[in-house]
Design a protein around this motif. Structure first.
Motif, PDB file in Angstrom:
ATOM      1  N   ARG A   1      -8.974   6.247   0.359  1.00  0.00           N
ATOM      2  CA  ARG A   1      -9.270   4.783   0.523  1.00  0.00           C
ATOM      3  C   ARG A   1     -10.039   4.562   1.539  1.00  0.00           C
ATOM      4  O   ARG A   1     -10.137   5.495   2.507  1.00  0.00           O
ATOM      5  CB  ARG A   1      -8.033   3.942   0.543  1.00  0.00           C
ATOM      6  CG  ARG A   1      -7.327   4.257   1.856  1.00  0.00           C
ATOM      7  CD  ARG A   1      -6.190   3.144   2.021  1.00  0.00           C
ATOM      8  NE  ARG A   1      -5.503   3.488   3.185  1.00  0.00           N
ATOM      9  CZ  ARG A   1      -4.367   2.437   3.601  1.00  0.00           C
ATOM     10  NH1 ARG A   1      -4.265   1.400   3.066  1.00  0.00           N
ATOM     11  NH2 ARG A   1      -3.844   2.676   4.689  1.00  0.00           N
TER      12      ARG A   1
ATOM     13  N   ALA B   1     -10.903   4.423  -9.722  1.00  0.00           N
ATOM     14  CA  ALA B   1     -11.208   3.879  -8.299  1.00  0.00           C
ATOM     15  C   ALA B   1     -11.908   5.030  -7.431  1.00  0.00           C
ATOM     16  O   ALA B   1     -12.651   4.717  -6.367  1.00  0.00           O
ATOM     17  CB  ALA B   1      -9.636   3.829  -7.519  1.00  0.00           C
TER      18      ALA B   1
ATOM     19  N   SER C   1       0.750  -1.150  -0.098  1.00  0.00           N
ATOM     20  CA  SER C   1       0.034   0.048  -0.001  1.00  0.00           C
ATOM     21  C   SER C   1       1.026   1.228   0.042  1.00  0.00           C
ATOM     22  O   SER C   1       0.817   2.149  -0.967  1.00  0.00           O
ATOM     23  CB  SER C   1      -0.929  -0.128   1.201  1.00  0.00           C
ATOM     24  OG  SER C   1      -1.791   1.035   1.194  1.00  0.00           O
TER      25      SER C   1
ATOM     26  N   GLU D   1      -4.911   3.261 -12.967  1.00  0.00           N
ATOM     27  CA  GLU D   1      -4.784   2.068 -12.651  1.00  0.00           C
ATOM     28  C   GLU D   1      -4.586   1.664 -10.977  1.00  0.00           C
ATOM     29  O   GLU D   1      -4.432   0.734 -10.544  1.00  0.00           O
ATOM     30  CB  GLU D   1      -3.512   1.044 -13.100  1.00  0.00           C
ATOM     31  CG  GLU D   1      -3.549   0.910 -14.722  1.00  0.00           C
ATOM     32  CD  GLU D   1      -4.808   0.181 -15.302  1.00  0.00           C
ATOM     33  OE1 GLU D   1      -5.010  -1.059 -14.402  1.00  0.00           O
ATOM     34  OE2 GLU D   1      -5.564   0.839 -16.222  1.00  0.00           O
ATOM     35  N   SER D   2      -4.455   2.933 -10.372  1.00  0.00           N
ATOM     36  CA  SER D   2      -4.454   2.818  -9.031  1.00  0.00           C
ATOM     37  C   SER D   2      -5.752   2.039  -8.108  1.00  0.00           C
ATOM     38  O   SER D   2      -6.771   2.413  -8.738  1.00  0.00           O
ATOM     39  CB  SER D   2      -4.507   4.206  -8.393  1.00  0.00           C
ATOM     40  OG  SER D   2      -4.194   4.388  -6.995  1.00  0.00           O
ATOM     41  N   SER D   3      -5.420   1.472  -7.241  1.00  0.00           N
ATOM     42  CA  SER D   3      -6.779   1.033  -6.542  1.00  0.00           C
ATOM     43  C   SER D   3      -7.060   1.987  -5.307  1.00  0.00           C
ATOM     44  O   SER D   3      -8.111   1.781  -4.902  1.00  0.00           O
ATOM     45  CB  SER D   3      -6.175  -0.338  -5.584  1.00  0.00           C
ATOM     46  OG  SER D   3      -5.049   0.155  -4.502  1.00  0.00           O
ATOM     47  N   HIS D   4      -6.357   3.373  -5.215  1.00  0.00           N
ATOM     48  CA  HIS D   4      -6.820   4.384  -4.482  1.00  0.00           C
ATOM     49  C   HIS D   4      -7.676   5.223  -5.385  1.00  0.00           C
ATOM     50  O   HIS D   4      -7.174   5.458  -6.458  1.00  0.00           O
ATOM     51  CB  HIS D   4      -5.730   5.075  -3.754  1.00  0.00           C
ATOM     52  CG  HIS D   4      -4.962   4.244  -2.734  1.00  0.00           C
ATOM     53  ND1 HIS D   4      -4.197   3.178  -2.861  1.00  0.00           N
ATOM     54  CD2 HIS D   4      -4.914   4.615  -1.413  1.00  0.00           C
ATOM     55  CE1 HIS D   4      -4.011   2.743  -1.630  1.00  0.00           C
ATOM     56  NE2 HIS D   4      -4.149   3.557  -0.779  1.00  0.00           N
TER      57      HIS D   4
ATOM     58  N   ARG E   1     -15.507   4.125  -7.989  1.00  0.00           N
ATOM     59  CA  ARG E   1     -16.011   3.082  -7.321  1.00  0.00           C
ATOM     60  C   ARG E   1     -16.039   3.665  -5.743  1.00  0.00           C
ATOM     61  O   ARG E   1     -17.176   3.167  -5.082  1.00  0.00           O
ATOM     62  CB  ARG E   1     -14.990   1.784  -7.571  1.00  0.00           C
ATOM     63  CG  ARG E   1     -15.206   1.211  -8.749  1.00  0.00           C
ATOM     64  CD  ARG E   1     -14.222  -0.009  -8.641  1.00  0.00           C
ATOM     65  NE  ARG E   1     -12.661   0.283  -8.267  1.00  0.00           N
ATOM     66  CZ  ARG E   1     -11.722   0.227  -9.044  1.00  0.00           C
ATOM     67  NH1 ARG E   1     -12.016   0.553 -10.313  1.00  0.00           N
ATOM     68  NH2 ARG E   1     -10.778   0.543  -8.604  1.00  0.00           N
TER      69      ARG E   1
ATOM     70  N   GLN F   1       2.717   1.728  -3.273  1.00  0.00           N
ATOM     71  CA  GLN F   1       1.675   2.127  -4.271  1.00  0.00           C
ATOM     72  C   GLN F   1       1.584   3.651  -4.294  1.00  0.00           C
ATOM     73  O   GLN F   1       1.325   4.070  -5.292  1.00  0.00           O
ATOM     74  CB  GLN F   1       0.315   1.052  -4.296  1.00  0.00           C
ATOM     75  CG  GLN F   1      -0.632   1.376  -5.273  1.00  0.00           C
ATOM     76  CD  GLN F   1      -1.787   0.822  -5.136  1.00  0.00           C
ATOM     77  OE1 GLN F   1      -2.260   0.254  -4.078  1.00  0.00           O
ATOM     78  NE2 GLN F   1      -2.316   0.121  -6.373  1.00  0.00           N
TER      79      GLN F   1
END
Length: 588
Positions: free
Chosen positions: A230, A148, A111, A129-132, A151, A114
């Motif tokens: 996040r 993200a 994390s 492409e980041s999950s955050h 979402r 990233q």
């Protein structure tokens, strides 16, 4: 490959950690010195001792890396959490407690790295492409909104481009503005937790960071800001659970010590209240206990404005306190009003803009009272604090049970002492009037009562006349009793204990007005079915006898009847067998 710098004071731990990370990262292991921070790396990992030594050097290294994000992870034991907190926000970006779980370590490291990659690679592809959730603001207006963010927050990129970030509502209306302004003003990375609301009105805790970007050079003005977010709800809930447990432990430790030092029941309950409020950092609270005799709740301890309720009794089901007692469930009131207490007597005593939490106090016998905590609306009553109140209510219940047991033991000892004194008076007494007077004196002292009288049947009549009395203010004392008349007459006629709390209805109003009695009890003196007299007790305040009191009074009546028979037998024996006369000595 990302480079990780290990600055652990313990060389064995450094080696073990390096082996755990080397499969995925380039690992540089070094002795914790300021010089070790001069090289290039993507993540620094320290332990508590290294942080104590290097925290200023770490802060300086992070500042040199700005505007890029250079993360540091702290590995610490639970005992060292206090030390870590001192430097946490200025120095450390993440904390993990030992012993370390491999999966958790890999997740935390991934994390942080990233987040650094996002700071280094602002390019659109990397951000997408980041999950955050990643948002770029230009002069406060959204210029970039990744998938993200869609979402996490619910709004699409098309909906948010050109809008203010305040579209995503925060519990603090100025939350976004304050976060961005603080980051820009300091020219530094800023991070905090915020309660946010999604497009579908779902509230969650977000870990939000804000980094100012000087896109035109190191000395250029800050026009862009990178915001990442996040969902931190699960982690925050885990932290809240740990914090709640620590609050409970702190409260229990303080209360245990205080209870050991408290001498009286009142002091114990007040100490429980004071210590609970101190842990919760709220000013007002109260404890109500149920009085079985009157079927109402009486205030036994209170602070702040709730002390005004000292003389106000509350019936079960009445207001927030009575409802909590009747339902046996915790009741939270967002904002109190006088109507919450349903009594005209409390109008004006309930301040504006206060909330409350009412928790039932339980003993093995059932609900015994209510623990109320009140707080200004400016203070948020979090769920963990409500759990603490419920825990303290359980402690109050156990303490109250102990108080009741101790009180009952003390009362039973006092009653047993009374019966022993009556037995001694009967065994050693040889004069009926003196013996009965000693007995009524002991009864008044040990039950206790305000006045007592023993009446015996007058020879040849159905009436009962006073043989011994104490506590009466009028010289005439207690009047003659006839079967069926007044309280004592009812006990004689029914040949059982008679209780009265209504002198008018029970026919002894004149005595009550003369002596200021409000309640009384009478029990016949019976031996072998022979009614020899009556014992009466009177009180100048409300009195509600329990089973223990009734038992001791009836036992005392049986002993008195036996004692009367014994002394009368001795009187008859002495009459039938007078002592022999001693002849006078002869004159010399």
């Amino acid at each position: 490959m990302n480079r990780i710098l290990l600055l652990l004071d313990n060389p064995v731990n450094r080696k073990l950690l390096a082996e755990a990370l080397r499969a995925h990262y380039e690992v540089v292991s070094a002795t914790p010195t300021p010089a070790a921070l001069d090289g290039e790396f993507d993540l620094g990992i320290l332990d508590g001792l290294a942080l104590t030594t290097l925290w200023e050097a770490v802060q300086a290294r992070k500042k040199r890396a700005e505007p890029l994000f250079l993360p540091f992870l702290l590995i610490t034991s639970r005992q060292d959490v206090g030390m870590a907190t001192r430097h946490l926000w200025q120095t450390i970006d993440e904390v993990i407690t030992a012993p370390i779980e491999q999966l958790e370590l890999q997740a935390r490291v991934a994390s942080l790295l990233q987040t650094r990659r996002m700071a280094k690679e602002i390019a659109r592809v990397a951000l997408q492409e980041s999950s955050h959730a990643v948002v770029i603001l230009r002069n406060g207006i959204v210029q970039f909104w990744n998938r993200a963010a869609e979402r996490l927050f619910g709004w699409s990129e098309a909906e948010m481009l050109g809008q203010s970030l305040s579209v995503v509502q925060s519990d603090d209306p100025a939350g976004w503005e304050v976060l961005v302004s603080e980051s820009v003003a300091n020219g530094a990375f800023t991070q905090r937790e915020m309660w946010l609301t999604t497009k579908t009105n779902h509230r969650f805790i977000a870990e939000v960071s804000c980094t100012p970007l000087r896109v035109q050079g190191a000395d250029s003005p800050i026009t862009h800001v990178l915001v990442t977010a996040r969902d931190a709800t699960e982690r925050r809930m885990a932290w809240e659970a740990q914090r709640r447990r620590m609050l409970e432990i702190e409260a229990f430790n303080r209360i245990t010590t205080t209870l050991q030092q408290s001498q009286t029941a009142h002091h114990k309950l007040r100490a429980l209240l004071d210590e609970t409020l101190a842990v919760l950092e709220v000013p007002a609270g109260a404890i109500w206990l149920w009085q079985r005799e009157n079927d109402d709740l009486h205030l036994v301890a209170a602070t702040d404005w709730l002390q005004a309720f000292t003389d106000v009794s509350i019936k079960p089901g009445e207001g927030v306190v009575g409802q909590t007692f009747a339902r046996g469930e915790t009741l939270t009131v967002r904002e109190l009003t006088p109507a919450a207490f349903e009594r005209s007597a409390v109008v004006g005593r309930v301040p504006a803009k206060w909330g409350s939490v009412c928790v039932p106090i339980r003993t093995p016998a059932g609900v015994a009272g209510v623990f109320l905590v009140a707080y200004p609306l400016t203070q948020r009553m979090q769920p963990d604090r409500i759990v603490v109140i419920e825990s303290m209510a359980r402690v109050v219940g156990l303490t109250f049970q102990g108080i009741q047991m101790n009180d009952r033991i003390g009362t039973l000892n006092r009653y047993a002492s009374l019966l022993r004194l009556i037995d001694q008076a009967i065994i050693h007494g040889d004069d009926l009037a003196n013996t009965l007077h000693a007995i009524v004196r002991d009864i008044v002292d040990h039950l206790p009562a305000d006045a007592a009288v023993v009446q015996l049947r007058a020879p040849g009549t159905p009436a009962f006349e006073t043989a011994a009395q104490i506590g009466f203010r009028h010289p005439a004392g207690y009047p003659v009793t006839r079967p069926g008349e007044a309280l004592t007459g009812r006990a004689v006629q029914e040949r059982r204990l008679a209780l009265s709390s209504d002198p008018v209805a029970d026919g002894w109003q004149a005595l009550a007005e003369c002596e200021f009695f409000v309640s009384g009890a009478a029990v016949p003196l019976i031996l072998k079915e022979d009614l020899t007299g009556v014992l009466a007790l009177f009180y100048r305040s409300a009195f509600h006898p329990n089973a223990d009191w009734i038992d001791v009074v009836e036992s005392a009546a049986q002993r008195i009847a036996l004692g009367i028979e014994r002394i009368r037998f001795l009187d008859r024996f002495r009459g039938d067998h007078p002592p022999p006369s001693i002849p006078a000595a002869n004159a010399p």
